[in-house]
Design a protein around this motif. Structure first.
Motif, PDB file in Angstrom:
ATOM      1  N   ALA A 148      99.370 -15.889 -82.574  1.00  0.00           N
ATOM      2  CA  ALA A 148     100.194 -15.821 -83.799  1.00  0.00           C
ATOM      3  C   ALA A 148     100.484 -14.381 -84.192  1.00  0.00           C
ATOM      4  O   ALA A 148     100.441 -14.019 -85.362  1.00  0.00           O
ATOM      5  N   ILE A 149     100.762 -13.558 -83.191  1.00  0.00           N
ATOM      6  CA  ILE A 149     101.094 -12.155 -83.458  1.00  0.00           C
ATOM      7  C   ILE A 149     102.608 -12.013 -83.389  1.00  0.00           C
ATOM      8  O   ILE A 149     103.221 -12.336 -82.368  1.00  0.00           O
ATOM      9  N   SER A 150     103.183 -11.579 -84.482  1.00  0.00           N
ATOM     10  CA  SER A 150     104.640 -11.479 -84.503  1.00  0.00           C
ATOM     11  C   SER A 150     105.064 -10.312 -85.379  1.00  0.00           C
ATOM     12  O   SER A 150     104.217  -9.600 -85.934  1.00  0.00           O
ATOM     13  N   GLY A 151     106.364 -10.110 -85.469  1.00  0.00           N
ATOM     14  CA  GLY A 151     106.916  -9.090 -86.363  1.00  0.00           C
ATOM     15  C   GLY A 151     106.434  -7.692 -86.036  1.00  0.00           C
ATOM     16  O   GLY A 151     106.429  -7.270 -84.882  1.00  0.00           O
ATOM     17  N   TRP A 152     106.018  -6.998 -87.074  1.00  0.00           N
ATOM     18  CA  TRP A 152     105.652  -5.592 -86.963  1.00  0.00           C
ATOM     19  C   TRP A 152     104.459  -5.388 -86.034  1.00  0.00           C
ATOM     20  O   TRP A 152     104.420  -4.426 -85.257  1.00  0.00           O
ATOM     21  N   GLN A 153     103.468  -6.312 -86.120  1.00  0.00           N
ATOM     22  CA  GLN A 153     102.283  -6.198 -85.251  1.00  0.00           C
ATOM     23  C   GLN A 153     102.698  -6.219 -83.781  1.00  0.00           C
ATOM     24  O   GLN A 153     102.175  -5.473 -82.952  1.00  0.00           O
ATOM     25  N   ARG A 154     103.645  -7.089 -83.483  1.00  0.00           N
ATOM     26  CA  ARG A 154     104.105  -7.248 -82.098  1.00  0.00           C
ATOM     27  C   ARG A 154     104.810  -5.969 -81.629  1.00  0.00           C
ATOM     28  O   ARG A 154     104.532  -5.471 -80.535  1.00  0.00           O
ATOM     29  N   ILE A 155     105.689  -5.439 -82.479  1.00  0.00           N
ATOM     30  CA  ILE A 155     106.429  -4.231 -82.088  1.00  0.00           C
ATOM     31  C   ILE A 155     105.469  -3.059 -81.915  1.00  0.00           C
ATOM     32  O   ILE A 155     105.557  -2.296 -80.960  1.00  0.00           O
ATOM     33  N   GLN A 156     104.520  -2.940 -82.846  1.00  0.00           N
ATOM     34  CA  GLN A 156     103.527  -1.858 -82.746  1.00  0.00           C
ATOM     35  C   GLN A 156     102.774  -1.936 -81.420  1.00  0.00           C
ATOM     36  O   GLN A 156     102.582  -0.935 -80.737  1.00  0.00           O
TER      37      GLN A 156
ATOM     38  N   SER B 111      94.307  -7.959 -85.755  1.00  0.00           N
ATOM     39  CA  SER B 111      95.472  -8.765 -86.142  1.00  0.00           C
ATOM     40  C   SER B 111      95.089  -9.802 -87.190  1.00  0.00           C
ATOM     41  O   SER B 111      95.936 -10.291 -87.934  1.00  0.00           O
ATOM     42  N   ARG B 112      93.768 -10.137 -87.240  1.00  0.00           N
ATOM     43  CA  ARG B 112      93.281 -11.068 -88.277  1.00  0.00           C
ATOM     44  C   ARG B 112      92.580 -10.322 -89.402  1.00  0.00           C
ATOM     45  O   ARG B 112      91.850 -10.930 -90.191  1.00  0.00           O
ATOM     46  N   ARG B 113      92.732  -9.006 -89.395  1.00  0.00           N
ATOM     47  CA  ARG B 113      92.053  -8.145 -90.381  1.00  0.00           C
ATOM     48  C   ARG B 113      90.544  -8.427 -90.389  1.00  0.00           C
ATOM     49  O   ARG B 113      89.932  -8.594 -91.436  1.00  0.00           O
ATOM     50  N   ALA B 114      90.006  -8.517 -89.177  1.00  0.00           N
ATOM     51  CA  ALA B 114      88.582  -8.843 -89.071  1.00  0.00           C
ATOM     52  C   ALA B 114      87.905  -7.920 -88.064  1.00  0.00           C
ATOM     53  O   ALA B 114      87.027  -8.343 -87.311  1.00  0.00           O
ATOM     54  N   ALA B 115      88.338  -6.657 -88.029  1.00  0.00           N
ATOM     55  CA  ALA B 115      87.741  -5.710 -87.083  1.00  0.00           C
ATOM     56  C   ALA B 115      86.236  -5.626 -87.323  1.00  0.00           C
ATOM     57  O   ALA B 115      85.798  -5.460 -88.460  1.00  0.00           O
ATOM     58  N   ASP B 116      85.466  -5.792 -86.258  1.00  0.00           N
ATOM     59  CA  ASP B 116      84.018  -5.824 -86.387  1.00  0.00           C
ATOM     60  C   ASP B 116      83.408  -5.433 -85.037  1.00  0.00           C
ATOM     61  O   ASP B 116      83.263  -6.270 -84.138  1.00  0.00           O
ATOM     62  N   PRO B 117      83.068  -4.136 -84.890  1.00  0.00           N
ATOM     63  CA  PRO B 117      82.552  -3.665 -83.595  1.00  0.00           C
ATOM     64  C   PRO B 117      81.298  -4.407 -83.143  1.00  0.00           C
ATOM     65  O   PRO B 117      81.100  -4.615 -81.936  1.00  0.00           O
ATOM     66  N   ILE B 118      80.468  -4.812 -84.094  1.00  0.00           N
ATOM     67  CA  ILE B 118      79.216  -5.503 -83.695  1.00  0.00           C
ATOM     68  C   ILE B 118      79.548  -6.873 -83.116  1.00  0.00           C
ATOM     69  O   ILE B 118      79.027  -7.270 -82.064  1.00  0.00           O
ATOM     70  N   PHE B 119      80.451  -7.591 -83.784  1.00  0.00           N
ATOM     71  CA  PHE B 119      80.870  -8.903 -83.295  1.00  0.00           C
ATOM     72  C   PHE B 119      81.565  -8.760 -81.935  1.00  0.00           C
ATOM     73  O   PHE B 119      81.331  -9.541 -81.014  1.00  0.00           O
ATOM     74  N   ARG B 120      82.411  -7.726 -81.820  1.00  0.00           N
ATOM     75  CA  ARG B 120      83.123  -7.493 -80.555  1.00  0.00           C
ATOM     76  C   ARG B 120      82.127  -7.230 -79.409  1.00  0.00           C
ATOM     77  O   ARG B 120      82.242  -7.817 -78.340  1.00  0.00           O
ATOM     78  N   ASP B 121      81.134  -6.380 -79.678  1.00  0.00           N
ATOM     79  CA  ASP B 121      80.159  -6.078 -78.630  1.00  0.00           C
ATOM     80  C   ASP B 121      79.358  -7.321 -78.265  1.00  0.00           C
ATOM     81  O   ASP B 121      79.014  -7.524 -77.087  1.00  0.00           O
ATOM     82  N   ALA B 122      79.070  -8.152 -79.271  1.00  0.00           N
ATOM     83  CA  ALA B 122      78.336  -9.396 -78.999  1.00  0.00           C
ATOM     84  C   ALA B 122      79.172 -10.323 -78.118  1.00  0.00           C
ATOM     85  O   ALA B 122      78.646 -10.965 -77.191  1.00  0.00           O
ATOM     86  N   LEU B 123      80.466 -10.363 -78.384  1.00  0.00           N
ATOM     87  CA  LEU B 123      81.356 -11.193 -77.557  1.00  0.00           C
ATOM     88  C   LEU B 123      81.394 -10.693 -76.116  1.00  0.00           C
ATOM     89  O   LEU B 123      81.331 -11.488 -75.168  1.00  0.00           O
TER      90      LEU B 123
END
Lengths: 245, 245
Positions: A148-156, B111-123
């Protein structure tokens, strides 16, 4: 015999030109540096402006579907082949005293040359960046829709991931700008210490029969072109090594 | 919603349901009146011969394609954009951004406004890519790329996870990592819809198998029932190639 003599004369001219070019560069000839400096100032500024207009236009054409998009693509692609003298004439008509922008007093100034070069290379930047971004978009399209990435996020994301290819586009635009003569000679006028750039100086020196100086400037210009191409190659090689191209 | 094929014999209010999906392209009917009801969790396989329409079905269920007719519901209500955003898909050929391993996961989280380095590293640790954060994603091996694609899909904590032959070209070790994660996801209550040709994988992982032939679901039953007593002629013919029957 006569043919051999001609070849010998030609080689001597080349040799003299090379010696002169080296001498001019080594003794930091102020006139040469002024001409090279103005060439770089005009072309780099025009490239920056062309990217400022051309990249968003390319991104728009690559990512947005709208009525008349096909015609817009044809137009932008056709404008890539704009004859520089026509651009020069167009800018001249606008900036000349009787033209609509004549009151600005920009004719025969570096600003006029920047405007002409910007108009000349903006379609190149737009068309090439459109191609780069559209190819990338077709590769990412399903994955982006899935997230669900569209618009500005997609262009960036497209611009960031296409950054190396877009840098190559910018360098190609700069290469076209710095080698251009037709437009800048019309709107700049080739005025010594004011609007004389490498290409117009070469044209002038050739017309005066000063072939050695013209060739020397040509060698400097060729060296610049080689440096730009080496940069393009280096950027692409770096990106390819990191699988970022 | 009525499951026409007997896998779910009661009306289902919760889960993913497709009713009467029809999709045509290039003048050809590719998906014809397809209906399928899945519960809201578990691993469910789509199987069928090449060209039967499994991948298209997956794309229709995920909303990447829109059918000309038919409805798609989640827990009894038509699937909304918000609901679709809570779904993720892993493609047969992973589409990775031209960035590092960590940046690929970060992109989805941001893109979901959920940046989380700890969660990312766990994944990344979960898919066996710990310590590879800075590596260019496209320089990973095929199996590693697919595991990164899975980690990226899991980053959104999907309610529905679609996978299109995710282990088709992977070595057994990489396939095992992915299968283990799918089992964990089932235990977490995620609905996993998996397209596979691997009968062993379907038997190990899935709660049910929907058999797709010629653009239709012709049979949908529990995995044991499907493999031991397939009812449709198409499934019997398909399974006879593997000497299951």
């Amino acid at each position: 015999m006569r043919k051999l003599c001609k070849i010998a004369c030609f080689m001597q001219s080349i040799s003299e030109a090379l010696s002169l070019a080296v001498a001019l560069v080594l003794r930091a000839d102020p006139d040469l540096y002024e001409i090279v400096g103005l060439s770089l100032y005009v072309s780099i500024t025009a490239t920056v402006l062309a990217c400022a207009f051309g990249l968003p236009l390319g991104a728009l054409l690559a990512t947005v579907r709208f009525p008349g998009r096909g015609a817009a693509l044809v137009l932008v692609n056709a404008l890539m082949g704009l004859p520089p003298v026509v651009v020069g004439l167009f800018v001249y008509l606008y900036l000349s005293r009787s033209g609509p922008l004549g009151f600005l007093g920009l004719l025969y100034t570096p600003t006029a040359m920047i405007i002409a070069q910007t108009l000349l290379i903006t379609p190149i930047v737009a068309a090439l960046s459109r191609q780069v971004l559209e190819d990338l978009d077709s590769e990412y399209a399903e994955q982006f829709r899935s997230f669900a990435i569209s618009g500005w996020q997609r262009i960036q994301a497209l611009v960031w991931d296409g950054r190396y290819a877009l840098l190559t586009v910018a360098l190609a635009g700069f290469g076209r700008a710095v080698a251009e003569v037709g437009a800048v000679i019309i709107v700049g006028g080739n005025i010594d210490h004011l609007t004389r750039v490498m290409t117009t100086a070469i044209a002038l020196e050739t017309s005066k029969g000063e072939l050695a100086l013209a060739l020397a400037l040509g060698i400097v210009l060729m060296t610049l072109a080689l440096i730009v191409n080496a940069m393009v190659y280096s950027v692409r090689a770096t990106a390819t090594r990191a699988a970022y191209a | 919603m009525r499951d026409l094929y007997g896998y779910l014999d009661a009306d289902v209010a919760s889960g993913l349901s497709a009713q009467g999906l029809h999709y045509a392209s290039g003048g050809k009917d590719l998906i014809k009146d397809l209906s399928l009801v899945l519960p809201d969790s578990g691993v469910h396989c789509l199987m069928g011969p090449n060209g039967a329409g499994k991948s298209l079905t997956l794309r229709l269920l995920h909303g990447l394609l829109t059918g000309q007719t038919g409805t798609l519901t989640w827990r009894g209500t038509v699937v909304s954009a918000k609901e679709q955003a809570a779904q993720a898909m892993v493609f047969q050929k992973p589409v990775l951004l031209r960035r590092s391993v960590a940046a690929n996961v970060d992109f989805v989280l941001k893109s979901r406004r959920a940046a989380d380095p700890i969660f990312r590293d766990a994944l990344l640790k979960r898919v066996g890519l710990e310590g590879r954060n800075g590596q260019p994603a496209r320089l990973l091996s095929g199996g590693e790329q697919q595991r990164l694609a899975l980690a990226r899909a899991l980053a959104i904590k999907p309610r529905v996870l679609f996978l299109d032959e995710p282990t088709a070209s992977l070595d057994p070790a990489s396939a095992r990592v992915i299968e283990d994660i799918l089992i964990e996801e089932r235990e977490n209550g995620t609905l996993v819809v998996l397209v596979t040709h691997d009968i062993g994988q379907a038997q190990r992982l899935s709660d049910s198998v929907a058999f797709v032939a010629d653009g239709r679901v012709v049979e949908h039953r529990t995995t044991d029932a499907f493999f031991h007593t397939p009812t449709s002629q198409e499934a019997r013919a398909y399974l006879s190639n593997f000497m299951i029957l």
